[in-house]
Scaffold this active site. Structure first.
Site, PDB file in Angstrom:
ATOM      1  N   ASN A  56       0.807  -1.240   0.000  1.00 12.34           N
ATOM      2  CA  ASN A  56       0.000   0.000   0.000  1.00 12.34           C
ATOM      3  C   ASN A  56       0.831   1.277   0.000  1.00 12.34           C
ATOM      4  O   ASN A  56       0.398   2.294  -0.538  1.00 12.34           O
ATOM      5  CB  ASN A  56      -1.048  -0.012   1.126  1.00 12.34           C
ATOM      6  CG  ASN A  56      -0.464  -0.053   2.504  1.00 12.34           C
ATOM      7  OD1 ASN A  56       0.694  -0.415   2.693  1.00 12.34           O
ATOM      8  ND2 ASN A  56      -1.257   0.321   3.486  1.00 12.34           N
ATOM      9  N   GLU A  81       4.485  -3.614  12.413  1.00 14.41           N
ATOM     10  CA  GLU A  81       3.489  -2.571  12.116  1.00 14.41           C
ATOM     11  C   GLU A  81       2.337  -3.290  11.434  1.00 14.41           C
ATOM     12  O   GLU A  81       2.436  -3.647  10.254  1.00 14.41           O
ATOM     13  CB  GLU A  81       4.090  -1.522  11.174  1.00 14.41           C
ATOM     14  CG  GLU A  81       5.248  -0.733  11.760  1.00 14.41           C
ATOM     15  CD  GLU A  81       4.788   0.372  12.714  1.00 14.41           C
ATOM     16  OE1 GLU A  81       3.570   0.611  12.832  1.00 14.41           O
ATOM     17  OE2 GLU A  81       5.660   0.978  13.361  1.00 14.41           O
ATOM     18  N   CYS A 131      -3.250   1.784   6.680  1.00 10.85           N
ATOM     19  CA  CYS A 131      -3.425   1.115   7.975  1.00 10.85           C
ATOM     20  C   CYS A 131      -4.004   2.062   9.026  1.00 10.85           C
ATOM     21  O   CYS A 131      -4.627   1.610   9.977  1.00 10.85           O
ATOM     22  CB  CYS A 131      -2.090   0.549   8.442  1.00 10.85           C
ATOM     23  SG  CYS A 131      -0.818   1.798   8.444  1.00 10.85           S
ATOM     24  N   GLU A 151       8.110   3.321  14.387  1.00 13.04           N
ATOM     25  CA  GLU A 151       8.918   3.787  13.259  1.00 13.04           C
ATOM     26  C   GLU A 151       8.863   5.306  13.237  1.00 13.04           C
ATOM     27  O   GLU A 151       7.835   5.899  13.542  1.00 13.04           O
ATOM     28  CB  GLU A 151       8.386   3.203  11.943  1.00 13.04           C
ATOM     29  CG  GLU A 151       8.677   1.717  11.853  1.00 13.04           C
ATOM     30  CD  GLU A 151       8.313   1.079  10.532  1.00 13.04           C
ATOM     31  OE1 GLU A 151       7.472   1.629   9.791  1.00 13.04           O
ATOM     32  OE2 GLU A 151       8.862   0.004  10.235  1.00 13.04           O
TER      33      GLU A 151
HETATM   34  P1  NAD Z   1       0.264  -9.019   4.099  1.00 12.91           P
HETATM   35  O1  NAD Z   1       0.452  -9.348   5.533  1.00 12.91           O
HETATM   36  O2  NAD Z   1      -0.513  -9.947   3.256  1.00 12.91           O
HETATM   37  O3  NAD Z   1       1.691  -8.893   3.381  1.00 12.91           O
HETATM   38  C1  NAD Z   1       2.705  -8.062   3.877  1.00 12.91           C
HETATM   39  C2  NAD Z   1       4.045  -8.631   3.437  1.00 12.91           C
HETATM   40  O4  NAD Z   1       4.225  -9.917   4.021  1.00 12.91           O
HETATM   41  C3  NAD Z   1       4.175  -8.831   1.929  1.00 12.91           C
HETATM   42  O5  NAD Z   1       5.489  -8.555   1.530  1.00 12.91           O
HETATM   43  C4  NAD Z   1       3.861 -10.311   1.771  1.00 12.91           C
HETATM   44  O6  NAD Z   1       4.427 -10.883   0.611  1.00 12.91           O
HETATM   45  C5  NAD Z   1       4.506 -10.870   3.027  1.00 12.91           C
HETATM   46  N1  NAD Z   1       3.964 -12.164   3.437  1.00 12.91           N
HETATM   47  C6  NAD Z   1       2.690 -12.611   3.294  1.00 12.91           C
HETATM   48  N2  NAD Z   1       2.583 -13.863   3.787  1.00 12.91           N
HETATM   49  C7  NAD Z   1       3.814 -14.198   4.256  1.00 12.91           C
HETATM   50  C8  NAD Z   1       4.340 -15.355   4.891  1.00 12.91           C
HETATM   51  N3  NAD Z   1       3.590 -16.431   5.135  1.00 12.91           N
HETATM   52  N4  NAD Z   1       5.639 -15.369   5.238  1.00 12.91           N
HETATM   53  C9  NAD Z   1       6.413 -14.293   4.993  1.00 12.91           C
HETATM   54  N5  NAD Z   1       5.980 -13.163   4.399  1.00 12.91           N
HETATM   55  C10 NAD Z   1       4.688 -13.108   4.037  1.00 12.91           C
HETATM   56  O7  NAD Z   1      -0.314  -7.544   4.053  1.00 12.91           O
HETATM   57  P2  NAD Z   1      -0.694  -6.655   2.775  1.00 12.91           P
HETATM   58  O8  NAD Z   1      -2.001  -7.094   2.258  1.00 12.91           O
HETATM   59  O9  NAD Z   1       0.449  -6.584   1.815  1.00 12.91           O
HETATM   60  O10 NAD Z   1      -0.795  -5.210   3.436  1.00 12.91           O
HETATM   61  C11 NAD Z   1      -1.950  -4.731   4.031  1.00 12.91           C
HETATM   62  C12 NAD Z   1      -1.860  -4.854   5.540  1.00 12.91           C
HETATM   63  O11 NAD Z   1      -0.720  -4.125   6.003  1.00 12.91           O
HETATM   64  C13 NAD Z   1      -3.043  -4.216   6.235  1.00 12.91           C
HETATM   65  O12 NAD Z   1      -3.462  -5.036   7.285  1.00 12.91           O
HETATM   66  C14 NAD Z   1      -2.472  -2.898   6.770  1.00 12.91           C
HETATM   67  O13 NAD Z   1      -3.144  -2.382   7.874  1.00 12.91           O
HETATM   68  C15 NAD Z   1      -1.077  -3.289   7.094  1.00 12.91           C
HETATM   69  N6  NAD Z   1      -0.223  -2.100   7.139  1.00 12.91           N
HETATM   70  C16 NAD Z   1       0.200  -1.665   8.369  1.00 12.91           C
HETATM   71  C17 NAD Z   1       0.981  -0.520   8.448  1.00 12.91           C
HETATM   72  C18 NAD Z   1       1.457  -0.009   9.781  1.00 12.91           C
HETATM   73  O14 NAD Z   1       2.357   0.829   9.789  1.00 12.91           O
HETATM   74  N7  NAD Z   1       0.913  -0.472  10.894  1.00 12.91           N
HETATM   75  C19 NAD Z   1       1.329   0.181   7.290  1.00 12.91           C
HETATM   76  C20 NAD Z   1       0.871  -0.294   6.053  1.00 12.91           C
HETATM   77  C21 NAD Z   1       0.095  -1.451   6.000  1.00 12.91           C
END
Ligand code: NAD
Length: 479
Positions: A152, A251, A285, A459
């Site tokens: 995102n 995060e 997020c 962060e």
């Molecule tokens: P996601 O958890 O599906 O993926 C995030 C990352 O993890 C990607 O690089 C993905 O390839 C990797 N990943 C997925 N499954 C994995 C596994 N089994 N092992 C290792 N790596 C794995 O999340 P998303 O859909 O890409 O992002 C959206 C989410 O991120 C939302 O829940 C959002 O709230 C959160 N987010 C949080 C913040 C924050 O600062 N708190 C900022 C941005 C997004």
């Protein structure tokens, strides 16, 4: 810009590797393939750690001033390529070009800030209880850091991790999201051009996230995991990181309450909500997810909100004046539609229609839901899409309880003109970030992060630098 340029290699040990296996990169506004990157696997993951481990020896011994100068140079190169990086980001992620430019600047502000902060990694001396002893505390880099980032914010989520890691003297291996690898590789190109030494930054693109990340989690040379993404994946990685007792920063997801008090400035509240809710088509997020409006101002707020939402312009991010781009993929569209259907079935009223006729991309028009209750899915699960669900309240204490009744604790918003209420709400909301009359609180010099199941660590700010530093106590005795 030539599309051929977007077939990039992955970046390990200062070199660009191409592989026979590649991942296509799709434009969510058209579903067209706009480029490709190598589909890295275990071999590249190991090469990346080898490179980062080797580079740590020299990088960790550089002076803060040397690291600051290189970070400063990286910042300058990114600035000089801002338009190009923003354009590629819009093409692979979908957000409007103006937002993409804003994100590159925001991402770059972390590099600048940590270039400055590198020079302020201070230690301590503590009074000893014996005259022949001295107690010294030094800060040292934790070691090789593994960074995993979401789609995102394809630039900012990377610099928020790599900039403080480098400032602290750590080296890094990063796995960007599969959907947005091009922006990550462009940032690495800028770092390379800036002269950041080989092995300090490594980027492994892959469709096999689990396979690659497991290599890093199992390797005891990797001392820290920093992850931004969903709460379920964060929990999984946290469990896996336990075997080698890595330091972790997480995060994770949010479900931000947005409270409009009885005495709120309605115009400011609507403006703040549009900023918080609809940036990046609602895929942030810290996005307002549950809107609670005091009964006394419900009518005027809803009227102003529905008007403002109707005026938002939906389209391809590359088109002029567009404010809402596509969602990332079809799964995201289905999830948002399910939340709308569920809310209507349980009695909510839909203002507007999410349907965009005749589009090949993953578009949804922003909509408002009123008459929303806490049992609806949109009030219980992170939406990640352009719907604004509005519920009402009459009692401040009651709305705080409702706002806190979730495992999430990332961001919360309160609009009020009373200083007393501003403190009452912000001190009682169980959230890491509270925006008081502010729909956009995230900046490099402030600590960003969540409580409860929204994460661990922060962060940005000097707190974000501490995440990459070990505390060493030296007890010195005169003999
Ligand atoms: P996601 O958890 O599906 O993926 C995030 C990352 O993890 C990607 O690089 C993905 O390839 C990797 N990943 C997925 N499954 C994995 C596994 N089994 N092992 C290792 N790596 C794995 O999340 P998303 O859909 O890409 O992002 C959206 C989410 O991120 C939302 O829940 C959002 O709230 C959160 N987010 C949080 C913040 C924050 O600062 N708190 C900022 C941005 C997004």
């Amino acid at each position: 810009m030539n599309q051929q340029e977007w077939n990039k290699g992955l970046y390990v040990n200062g070199e660009w590797l191409t592989l026979a296996e590649t991942i296509p990169v799709q434009n969510p506004a058209t579903r067209e393939v706009i480029g490709s990157v190598p589909d890295g696997s275990v071999k590249e993951a190991k090469l990346a750690v080898d490179a980062a481990h080797k580079a740590f020896e020299a990088w960790s011994k550089t002076t803060a001033y040397e690291r600051a100068a290189l970070l400063e140079r990286w910042h300058q190169v990114i600035e000089s390529r801002l338009d190009e990086i923003a354009f590629v980001m819009t093409m692979e992620q979908g957000k409007p070009l103006a937002e993409a430019k804003g994100e590159v600047q925001y991402a770059n502000s972390y590099i600048k800030w940590y270039a400055e902060e590198a020079k302020r990694i201070y230690g301590e001396t503590i009074p000893a209880s014996s005259g022949s002893k001295r107690i010294l505390v030094q800060k040292q880099p934790v070691g090789v850091v593994a960074a995993i980032t979401p789609w995102n914010f394809p630039a900012a989520m990377i610099t928020r991790k790599i900039a403080p890691a480098l400032a602290a003297g750590c080296t890094t291996v990063t796995k960007p999201a599969e959907q947005t690898p091009l922006t990550a590789l462009l940032l690495a190109e800028c770092a390379h051009e800036a002269g950041i030494p080989a092995g300090v930054i490594n980027i492994v693109t892959t469709s096999k996230a689990g396979e690659v990340v497991d290599v890093w989690l199992d390797d005891s040379r990797v001392k820290k995991l920093t992850f931004t993404g969903s709460t379920p994946v964060g929990k999984l990685l946290m469990r896996k990181a336990a075997d080698t007792v890595k330091k972790i920063s997480l995060e994770l997801g949010g479900l931000a309450p947005f409270i409009v008090a009885e005495d709120a400035n309605i115009e400011a509240a609507v403006k703040g909500l549009i900023q918080s809710k609809f940036r990046n088509a609602g895929q942030t997020c810290i996005c307002a997810n549950r809107i609670y409006v005091h009964e006394a101002v419900k009518e005027s707020f809803l009227q102003a909100l529905t008007q403002a939402v109707e005026a938002l312009r939906v389209g391809k991010g590359t088109e002029d004046k567009v404010e809402i781009g596509p969602l990332i993929d079809d799964r995201a569209v289905q999830k948002v539609q399910h939340q709308i259907d569920d809310a209507i079935a349980k009695g909510a009223t839909l203002h507007g229609s999410p349907v965009v006729e005749g589009s090949t991309g993953y578009f949804m028009k922003p909509v408002v839901l009123s008459g929303v209750t806490d049992d609806m899915v949109c009030m219980q699960e992170e939406t990640f899409g352009p719907i604004a669900p509005v519920s009402t309240f009459t009692d401040d204490q009651e709305v705080i309880q409702r706002a806190n009744a979730t495992p999430y604790g990332l961001a919360a918003y309160v609009f009020t003109q009373s200083l007393t209420k501003a403190f009452y709400f912000s001190e009682n909301l169980e959230y890491g970030i509270v925006g008081v009359n502010d729909g956009g609180p995230s900046v490099a010099q402030a600590p960003f992060g969540g409580m409860k199941e929204s994460g661990l660590g922060r962060e940005g700010s000097h707190h974000g630098l501490e995440e990459y530093l070990e505390v060493k106590y030296i007890s010195l005795q005169f003999v």
